[in-house]
Enzyme design. Structure first.
Site: not given
Length: 132
Positions: A20, A28, A98, A121-123
């Site tokens: 948990h 990316d 970011h 920004y594909s994180n």
């Protein structure tokens, strides 16, 4: 051999070890991963595998109670942003700068899964929930 689900040994192990509020970062191909971090590098070429496909597989294995995104994704990559929100519609969402995202990932991620995604920004930081 497993019948279904994630067959990548390292990712299956990471998923099984999640407790948990534990976190993993799915990123990316250009994301700066700290030296010494546990990394599963799935990237083969730019664009493969796609971030969203890896997230879909993880969504089937893990209970995700919260995701963290860089707020820049909203304007710089709205298509990816919307796809992530749709996939994790039942999870809370936190947005951070970011630069802050990278710091949070560095101090709180049990592991990084690097994809071939090559869009801005594909994180995503995934925070594990519980099923009870």
């Amino acid at each position: 051999m497993k019948r279904s689900g994630i067959i990548n040994r390292e990712i299956a192990r990471i998923a099984a070890e999640m407790g948990h509020m534990d976190r993993i970062t799915v990123c990316d191909c250009g994301f700066p991963i700290p030296d010494g971090a546990k990394v599963v590098d799935l990237s083969i070429i730019k664009g493969f595998p796609r971030l969203i496909d890896v997230l879909k597989a993880l969504r089937e294995e893990l209970i995700i109670e919260k995701i963290i995104l860089a707020k820049e994704i909203v304007d710089k990559n709205p298509e990816m942003h919307n796809a992530i929100l749709k996939l994790f519609s039942d999870a809370a969402v936190d947005y951070v700068e970011h630069s802050e995202f990278k710091k949070i990932a560095a101090v709180s991620s049990k592991a990084y899964i690097r994809t071939g995604e090559a869009t801005p920004y594909s994180n995503v930081i995934l925070s594990s929930g519980v099923d009870f």
